[in-house]
Write a protein that holds these residues in place. Structure first.
Motif, PDB file in Angstrom:
ATOM      1  N   SER A  29       0.825  -1.213   0.000  1.00 53.11           N
ATOM      2  CA  SER A  29       0.000   0.000   0.000  1.00 53.11           C
ATOM      3  C   SER A  29       0.858   1.261   0.000  1.00 53.11           C
ATOM      4  O   SER A  29       0.354   2.350  -0.259  1.00 53.11           O
ATOM      5  N   ASP A  30       2.155   1.108   0.226  1.00 53.55           N
ATOM      6  CA  ASP A  30       3.077   2.249   0.124  1.00 53.55           C
ATOM      7  C   ASP A  30       3.253   2.710  -1.314  1.00 53.55           C
ATOM      8  O   ASP A  30       3.647   3.855  -1.547  1.00 53.55           O
ATOM      9  N   TYR A  31       2.987   1.827  -2.282  1.00 55.97           N
ATOM     10  CA  TYR A  31       3.257   2.189  -3.672  1.00 55.97           C
ATOM     11  C   TYR A  31       2.170   1.778  -4.657  1.00 55.97           C
ATOM     12  O   TYR A  31       2.231   2.170  -5.821  1.00 55.97           O
ATOM     13  N   VAL A  32       1.185   1.002  -4.254  1.00 55.27           N
ATOM     14  CA  VAL A  32       0.090   0.634  -5.156  1.00 55.27           C
ATOM     15  C   VAL A  32      -1.120   1.489  -4.815  1.00 55.27           C
ATOM     16  O   VAL A  32      -1.652   1.411  -3.701  1.00 55.27           O
ATOM     17  N   HIS A  33      -1.527   2.296  -5.776  1.00 50.08           N
ATOM     18  CA  HIS A  33      -2.707   3.139  -5.592  1.00 50.08           C
ATOM     19  C   HIS A  33      -3.985   2.364  -5.873  1.00 50.08           C
ATOM     20  O   HIS A  33      -4.902   2.334  -5.067  1.00 50.08           O
ATOM     21  N   SER A  34      -4.031   1.708  -7.051  1.00 49.25           N
ATOM     22  CA  SER A  34      -5.259   1.036  -7.468  1.00 49.25           C
ATOM     23  C   SER A  34      -4.995   0.177  -8.686  1.00 49.25           C
ATOM     24  O   SER A  34      -3.960   0.290  -9.334  1.00 49.25           O
ATOM     25  N   GLY A  35      -5.980  -0.652  -8.974  1.00 45.04           N
ATOM     26  CA  GLY A  35      -5.937  -1.472 -10.179  1.00 45.04           C
ATOM     27  C   GLY A  35      -7.321  -1.518 -10.801  1.00 45.04           C
ATOM     28  O   GLY A  35      -8.307  -1.782 -10.114  1.00 45.04           O
ATOM     29  N   LEU A  36      -7.384  -1.247 -12.079  1.00 49.52           N
ATOM     30  CA  LEU A  36      -8.642  -1.244 -12.814  1.00 49.52           C
ATOM     31  C   LEU A  36      -8.598  -2.347 -13.863  1.00 49.52           C
ATOM     32  O   LEU A  36      -7.674  -2.394 -14.678  1.00 49.52           O
ATOM     33  N   VAL A  37      -9.581  -3.236 -13.822  1.00 50.10           N
ATOM     34  CA  VAL A  37      -9.707  -4.252 -14.860  1.00 50.10           C
ATOM     35  C   VAL A  37     -10.763  -3.737 -15.829  1.00 50.10           C
ATOM     36  O   VAL A  37     -11.939  -3.676 -15.497  1.00 50.10           O
ATOM     37  N   THR A  38     -10.302  -3.341 -16.993  1.00 52.95           N
ATOM     38  CA  THR A  38     -11.185  -2.763 -18.013  1.00 52.95           C
ATOM     39  C   THR A  38     -11.173  -3.696 -19.215  1.00 52.95           C
ATOM     40  O   THR A  38     -10.629  -3.376 -20.269  1.00 52.95           O
ATOM     41  N   TYR A  39     -11.789  -4.839 -19.004  1.00 55.98           N
ATOM     42  CA  TYR A  39     -11.765  -5.903 -20.000  1.00 55.98           C
ATOM     43  C   TYR A  39     -12.627  -5.573 -21.217  1.00 55.98           C
ATOM     44  O   TYR A  39     -12.224  -5.787 -22.347  1.00 55.98           O
ATOM     45  N   SER A  40     -13.793  -5.036 -20.982  1.00 54.76           N
ATOM     46  CA  SER A  40     -14.703  -4.725 -22.092  1.00 54.76           C
ATOM     47  C   SER A  40     -14.430  -3.330 -22.645  1.00 54.76           C
ATOM     48  O   SER A  40     -13.876  -2.464 -21.954  1.00 54.76           O
ATOM     49  N   ASN A  41     -14.858  -3.114 -23.872  1.00 54.42           N
ATOM     50  CA  ASN A  41     -14.756  -1.779 -24.454  1.00 54.42           C
ATOM     51  C   ASN A  41     -15.592  -0.784 -23.669  1.00 54.42           C
ATOM     52  O   ASN A  41     -15.204   0.377 -23.515  1.00 54.42           O
ATOM     53  N   ASP A  42     -16.753  -1.223 -23.171  1.00 48.90           N
ATOM     54  CA  ASP A  42     -17.586  -0.345 -22.356  1.00 48.90           C
ATOM     55  C   ASP A  42     -16.826   0.129 -21.119  1.00 48.90           C
ATOM     56  O   ASP A  42     -16.922   1.299 -20.735  1.00 48.90           O
ATOM     57  N   ALA A  43     -16.087  -0.768 -20.473  1.00 46.35           N
ATOM     58  CA  ALA A  43     -15.295  -0.394 -19.302  1.00 46.35           C
ATOM     59  C   ALA A  43     -14.168   0.556 -19.692  1.00 46.35           C
ATOM     60  O   ALA A  43     -13.871   1.510 -18.966  1.00 46.35           O
ATOM     61  N   LYS A  44     -13.536   0.309 -20.813  1.00 48.01           N
ATOM     62  CA  LYS A  44     -12.467   1.203 -21.268  1.00 48.01           C
ATOM     63  C   LYS A  44     -13.018   2.615 -21.491  1.00 48.01           C
ATOM     64  O   LYS A  44     -12.398   3.607 -21.113  1.00 48.01           O
ATOM     65  N   ARG A  45     -14.204   2.691 -22.102  1.00 47.09           N
ATOM     66  CA  ARG A  45     -14.830   4.000 -22.333  1.00 47.09           C
ATOM     67  C   ARG A  45     -15.296   4.625 -21.011  1.00 47.09           C
ATOM     68  O   ARG A  45     -14.989   5.781 -20.724  1.00 47.09           O
ATOM     69  N   GLY A  46     -16.053   3.859 -20.234  1.00 43.49           N
ATOM     70  CA  GLY A  46     -16.690   4.405 -19.041  1.00 43.49           C
ATOM     71  C   GLY A  46     -15.745   4.721 -17.898  1.00 43.49           C
ATOM     72  O   GLY A  46     -15.891   5.754 -17.237  1.00 43.49           O
TER      73      GLY A  46
END
Length: 166
Positions: A48-65
């Protein structure tokens, strides 16, 4: 080429040490790796000292949204392309406020490949801003697991080099 869990852990720990040393936080925007980069970065206590977050944007909708990837980039170039991973980095930085972001989009297989983008094609981007982003494509061999492991290892090493040089 088989990448072991130990190899991934070691590479993630080395990147984590560098991020901690620089006082920087990382976020991931992952498609074909399904959160695996964030997973290995957080396998170590204290991440947690260096990882802010992780986003799994598998679908195109997720990439857009979630990341603001443009419909134009997705339609004109496809999800597995330099323009899309570049926009994924910019979107991840804007959405999270992290210091550095990585983006991965590829064809892990066994299906989904094409003549232009065969199975094993993976686009990567990492950067601190839209103006300070590096993109690269790699072509990996093997089954789905092998492609994904190689992609995770490649991005960990790539971001480490990027941060060490700047």
């Amino acid at each position: 080429m088989t990448i072991s869990d130990d190899t991934l852990f070691t590479s993630a720990a080395e990147l984590g040490d560098l991020l901690r040393q620089k006082g920087q936080m990382i976020t991931t925007a992952e498609s074909c790796t399904g959160g695996w980069v964030a997973k290995v970065l957080t396998d170590r206590a204290g991440s947690s000292d260096y990882v802010h977050s992780g986003l799994v944007t598998y679908s195109n909708d997720a990439k857009r949204g979630l990341l603001g990837v443009s419909e134009t980039a997705l339609e004109e170039y496809g999800a597995v392309s330099e323009p899309v991973v570049r926009e994924m980095v910019a979107g991840a930085l804007a959405a999270t406020g992290a210091d550095v972001a990585v983006a991965i989009s590829g064809v892990a297989g066994p299906g989904g490949g094409s003549e232009d983008k065969p199975v094993g094609t993976v686009w990567f981007a990492w950067g601190r801003s839209a103006a300070d982003t590096q993109c690269v494509v790699q072509y990996f061999d093997g089954d789905r697991d092998a492609v994904r492991r190689q992609a995770v290892q490649f991005v960990l090493e790539g971001v480490h080099r990027f941060l060490a040089e700047t």
